[in-house]
Motif scaffolding. Structure first.
Motif, PDB file in Angstrom:
ATOM      1  N   ALA A 185      42.873  35.525  42.744  1.00 60.50           N
ATOM      2  CA  ALA A 185      42.531  34.523  43.491  1.00 60.50           C
ATOM      3  C   ALA A 185      41.083  34.333  42.300  1.00 60.50           C
ATOM      4  O   ALA A 185      40.610  35.173  42.712  1.00 60.50           O
ATOM      5  CB  ALA A 185      43.405  34.870  44.864  1.00 60.50           C
ATOM      6  N   GLU A 206      46.837  36.888  44.523  1.00 60.74           N
ATOM      7  CA  GLU A 206      48.137  35.767  44.628  1.00 60.74           C
ATOM      8  C   GLU A 206      49.792  35.822  44.180  1.00 60.74           C
ATOM      9  O   GLU A 206      49.328  36.383  43.068  1.00 60.74           O
ATOM     10  CB  GLU A 206      48.348  34.579  44.593  1.00 60.74           C
ATOM     11  CG  GLU A 206      46.998  33.690  45.459  1.00 60.74           C
ATOM     12  CD  GLU A 206      47.250  31.896  44.191  1.00 60.74           C
ATOM     13  OE1 GLU A 206      48.169  31.045  44.458  1.00 60.74           O
ATOM     14  OE2 GLU A 206      45.917  31.589  43.708  1.00 60.74           O
ATOM     15  N   HIS A 213      53.573  31.452  47.658  1.00 61.90           N
ATOM     16  CA  HIS A 213      52.556  32.162  47.017  1.00 61.90           C
ATOM     17  C   HIS A 213      51.521  33.080  48.608  1.00 61.90           C
ATOM     18  O   HIS A 213      52.026  32.054  49.460  1.00 61.90           O
ATOM     19  CB  HIS A 213      51.578  31.645  47.087  1.00 61.90           C
ATOM     20  CG  HIS A 213      51.450  30.941  45.525  1.00 61.90           C
ATOM     21  ND1 HIS A 213      50.719  30.482  45.122  1.00 61.90           N
ATOM     22  CD2 HIS A 213      52.093  30.151  45.163  1.00 61.90           C
ATOM     23  CE1 HIS A 213      51.086  30.315  43.592  1.00 61.90           C
ATOM     24  NE2 HIS A 213      52.988  29.737  43.710  1.00 61.90           N
ATOM     25  N   LEU A 272      48.996  36.412  49.472  1.00 61.35           N
ATOM     26  CA  LEU A 272      47.647  37.299  49.574  1.00 61.35           C
ATOM     27  C   LEU A 272      48.274  38.707  49.438  1.00 61.35           C
ATOM     28  O   LEU A 272      48.422  39.252  50.632  1.00 61.35           O
ATOM     29  CB  LEU A 272      46.592  36.652  49.863  1.00 61.35           C
ATOM     30  CG  LEU A 272      46.626  34.775  49.784  1.00 61.35           C
ATOM     31  CD1 LEU A 272      45.397  34.818  50.732  1.00 61.35           C
ATOM     32  CD2 LEU A 272      45.984  34.335  48.497  1.00 61.35           C
ATOM     33  N   THR A 332      47.679  31.772  55.534  1.00 63.18           N
ATOM     34  CA  THR A 332      48.666  32.097  54.635  1.00 63.18           C
ATOM     35  C   THR A 332      49.794  33.511  55.673  1.00 63.18           C
ATOM     36  O   THR A 332      50.612  32.238  55.677  1.00 63.18           O
ATOM     37  CB  THR A 332      48.381  33.374  53.116  1.00 63.18           C
ATOM     38  OG1 THR A 332      47.281  33.305  52.364  1.00 63.18           O
ATOM     39  CG2 THR A 332      49.481  33.576  52.125  1.00 63.18           C
TER      40      THR A 332
END
Lengths: 352, 515
Positions: A295, A302, A314, A316, B97
């Motif tokens: 990233a 990612e 996606h 992390l 995320t």
């Protein structure tokens, strides 16, 4: 108390013959306030000008997580006059419990002229007994390497990224390891640089249902920064070694081909572009892409898989960074052998 | 050379990357998602695993609870609590995320339709996030809720996974309140989940130092030859806390220290200290040896309880210089409560290794210091050489500190410098925090990861739990019998427990170790 302050000079100048006595004095002055801790001997050797200060700075950071006796050596083998100087210092930080100052001691040596060959004698006479010796060798190895030194080293840390001639340097290292009866564990920071990336790639294939892709990967594209081709080649070597691929075309270019046990071809493309040492890898299998991409501006990867051009989730994952403190810390955290590294090297040796 | 194709279920790309079993993609379904445990422990643990890269990217979390709320509300609440309770600072990009894979499923635990819609939702998550049909159900609810949950999970077909996938259930303590209720709980869980699918969590076992007990004992050749009745005088296990009952009076009034701490945490520690070397490090090999220890505990008769077990309750006093009320004056506590907040036990393991070695356990609230430790007291050296006047040889003591300031210390004798022959005890001390800069993961991180990997080593097995109750029940029964029940002793808050607890050791010439 200059010797224990958080500074990046080698510390208190002492006579080599009086190092032990001066160390005792240093600790006696601060008894009760400081706790000395040591899990390893970490020797750092460099011939770069100004390396003592630079490495003192690195050790002060590494010692936060890895209590050690650091032996930092700056050498100038080309000087005509013999000169040996020594310093002692301590790197202290408040412990996690927040109550004590925990300190690692550092012995620093400047060796100039022919006495630079005294390295083994200097290192051996100042080891913290019973603790393993990790030797971090910065720069190129010399031919011949001193067998006396390797006999005592438990882990040899180096960065093959710095080498001009990988093959010649690797042969020196392997000879040293052989002379040490394979006892020395080879720790290449260029390999450590790939740890988190390998982790991110490996997780795609944890579930047995995805294992069929091992037999159908058609290509791998690896983006690397200028100067980090060897890192990218090592990554390809890892895939090749672990998936039983053999190099088919041994050209030193950026495109080469592996073949699997059935003769199926796997195309590898190395693509040079600015950014992290290895900023992206894309594996393609049956139209599905497995992507790990650094990233921008973050220490995160990612990761995603899916058909090219299709929208997919996606995730992390930690990417780490190219900081030598991080790399050495990761290496010290890891322990154990590095068999996979040697397999990877052997898989792509002629391309490095 | 590599593992590729040799072992069809092993990922060759994992070789050399990690020594632990690899956690599998899965959906973690938390029952009791709005509760304290979820907010303080479970979600922060999952977040930390994600931040450290230990969690597979394809992990989803589904909170199942009664209250009305949206996914967004739930994520927001969890973000707040994670920022408060996480061991490392929350990074926005990682949280965002992680939070994308967090969902809220509103349903009553006894509403069948809620489970059907849960099954549909999990299938959808499998497709969207690649969780592969693996489900980890976490029961962060009171045991009386287990039955409806288990029943409806089964009815919705969620207790069994498709081919190549798995369904597991994590059960939080208390595992019953006595043998009968533990068996009933086990029966309830077993009606839908097999023993292999069931993970009974005891967070003490997830602590780094608890795991290090096996390493200390079986990876060091110097201790094991001395680890037996021939060389050991006695063992003490202490778990003390400065806290009182806090907000847990509702639960604690019905439980007490014996059920709350001894039946699970302290007996688990005792097992690790007393077990024989396992044949290997598999979950069942280790648990087989642990259960043998509990099975070998000498059962107490009512008369034994009067002699070897002591219960106490804190009265008013002061902790760290601040006055505190007694237990009976705490909110939601019966003013005539006889619930014990302190327990001291003298027990024996009837096997070859531990024959007649007394083991003293003590656990208590409102004690002067918080700490959990195990001390192994060796027999004194024969007083042949140093039995002169004014020379009293102390014992060697090996101390394993579980929390806080995890570490190990060894007390031994040394000659004081000088011309006279004076011997004093000195201490060799190893502190995790001093030697290792890296912080250990929280116990829940380790245990959640183990459950995702299918490694049950650090979870209690059914027979361990039931055997532990077999030992505990006679003590509870004696304490609560209508006739001749041993008295409840009182101790001021901030003291080291009732004076009678000292008597338990003093009659054999021993004293509690000073923490």
């Amino acid at each position: 108390m200059p010797a224990t302050a958080e500074n990046y000079s080698p510390g208190l100048s002492v006579e080599v013959a009086k190092i032990d006595k001066e160390l005792k004095k240093l600790w006696a002055q601060n008894e009760g306030a400081l706790t000395r801790a040591s899990l390893i001997n970490l020797a750092v050797y460099s011939e770069a000008p100004g390396s003592l200060d630079k490495n003192t700075q690195l050790i002060s950071k590494i010692a936060r997580d890895h209590a050690c006796r650091a032996i930092v050596i700056g050498a100038d083998r080309n000087a005509t006059e013999n000169r040996v100087e020594a310093w002692i210092s301590a790197h202290c930080h408040v412990s996690r419990a927040g109550t004590k100052q925990i300190c690692s001691e550092q012995l620093s040596f400047l060796l100039e002229g022919p006495c630079a060959n005294l390295l083994p004698s200097i290192v051996f006479s100042h080891l913290d007994s019973d603790l393993p010796l990790h030797l971090w060798w910065q720069g190129e190895f010399h031919d011949p390497m001193d067998p006396q030194l390797w006999a005592w080293v438990d882990r040899l840390i180096y960065d093959s990224h710095d080498w001009e001639n990988f093959d010649a340097q690797m042969r020196l290292v392997e000879t040293a390891q052989h002379e040490a009866k394979e006892r020395v564990v080879l720790c290449d920071l260029n390999w450590t640089r790939l740890d988190k990336l390998r982790f991110a790639v490996a997780q795609f294939f944890d579930h047995p249902a995805s294992h069929h892709h091992f037999g159908t990967i058609e290509s791998a594209r690896i983006d690397f920064a200028p100067g980090f081709r060897s890192t990218a080649v090592l990554l390809a070597g890892w895939l090749g070694a672990q998936l039983n691929w053999k190099i088919e075309t041994a050209k030193r270019g950026n495109n080469f081909t592996f073949a699997d046990a059935n003769g199926r071809k796997i195309d590898i493309t190395l693509n040079e572009r600015d950014g992290e040492p290895v900023s992206q890898i894309v594996l393609t299998s049956k139209g599905i892409e497995f992507v790990v991409s650094h990233a921008k501006g973050a220490d995160l990867f990612e990761v995603w898989r899916g058909k090219a051009g299709e929208k997919c989730t996606h995730q992390l994952m930690p990417a780490g960074n190219n900081d030598p403190v991080m790399l050495v810390s990761d290496e010290l955290n890891r322990g154990g052998p590095h068999r996979v590294y040697l397999h990877a090297i052997n898989c792509v040796r002629e391309l490095l | 050379m590599s593992q590729a194709n040799d072992h069809p279920n092993i990922n060759p790309l994992r070789e050399g990357l990690s020594t632990r079993a690899v956690p599998q993609p899965c959906s973690v379904v938390i029952f009791g998602a709005t509760g304290d445990l979820t907010h303080r422990k479970l979600i922060p643990a999952l977040y930390n695993l994600a931040a450290d890269g230990d969690l597979p990217p394809a992990v989803a979390v589904v909170g199942f609870a009664r209250r009305e709320k949206t996914d967004g509300d739930f994520r927001k609440e969890l973000e707040e609590s994670t920022r408060k309770f996480s061991r490392q600072p929350v990074r926005d990009e990682i949280w965002n995320t992680f939070a994308q894979a967090v969902y809220y499923h509103q349903s009553d635990f006894s509403d069948e339709a809620g489970y059907k819609s849960l099954a549909e939702r999990l299938d959808k998550i499998d497709t969207e996030r690649g969780t592969r049909g693996n489900r980890l159900f976490y029961f962060a609810v009171a045991p009386d809720q287990f039955e409806p949950i288990v029943k409806h999970l089964k009815a919705a077909g969620l207790n069994e996974a498709c081919e190549g996938s798995w369904a597991r259930v994590i059960v939080e303590k208390p595992f019953g309140t006595d043998l009968a209720s533990a068996r009933e709980l086990n029966r309830v869980v077993r009606s839908s989940f097999s023993e292999e699918q069931t993970y009974r969590i005891d967070h003490f076992l997830g602590k780094e130092t608890a795991q290090n007990i096996l390493v200390l004992r079986f990876a060091n050749a110097i201790f094991e030859p001395l680890w037996n009745a021939r060389y050991l005088d006695h063992v003490q296990i202490t778990a003390s806390e400065t806290l009182g009952v806090e907000g847990r009076a509702g639960y604690y009034e019905g439980a007490g220290a014996l059920r709350d701490m001894v039946q699970n945490h302290l007996l688990q520690l005792l097992c690790l200290i007393a077990m024989e070397p396992p044949t290997d490090l598999s979950a069942d090999s280790i648990r087989d040896e642990k259960v043998k220890v509990v099975r070998s505990l000498r059962r107490m008769t009512k008369e034994d309880v009067a002699i070897n077990a002591l219960r106490g309750q804190y009265a008013e006093g002061a902790i760290n210089g601040k006055p505190v009320v007694g237990y009976r004056a705490e909110q939601n506590v019966d003013p005539k409560s006889i619930t014990e907040t302190y327990v001291a036990l003298r027990l024996f393991i009837d096997n070859w290794r531990w024959s007649d070695v007394p083991i003293y356990l003590r656990v208590g609230k409102r004690l002067p210091k918080s700490g959990t430790e195990i001390s192994i007291h060796f027999k004194k050296a024969p007083l042949v050489l140093f039995n002169k006047e004014a020379t009293t040889l102390d014992q060697n003591v090996l101390v394993i500190r579980i929390q806080p300031d995890e570490g190990i210390s060894l007390r031994m004798q040394a000659k004081m410098p000088g011309t006279s022959f004076r011997i004093e005890p000195v201490k060799m001390d190893f502190h995790y925090g001093t030697s290792f800069g890296k912080a250990s993961p929280e116990a829940y991180e380790r245990l959640l990861l183990d459950a995702m990997s299918g490694d049950a080593t650090l979870f209690a097995r059914r027979d361990e739990v039931e055997e532990a109750w077999l030992f505990i029940d006679p003590i509870e029964q004696a304490w609560h019998s209508k006739k001749d029940a041993p008295p409840l002793c009182f101790y001021p808050s901030g003291s080291w427990g009732p004076e009678e607890a000292d008597e338990l050791l003093a009659r054999e010439g021993r004293i509690w170790r000073r923490l």
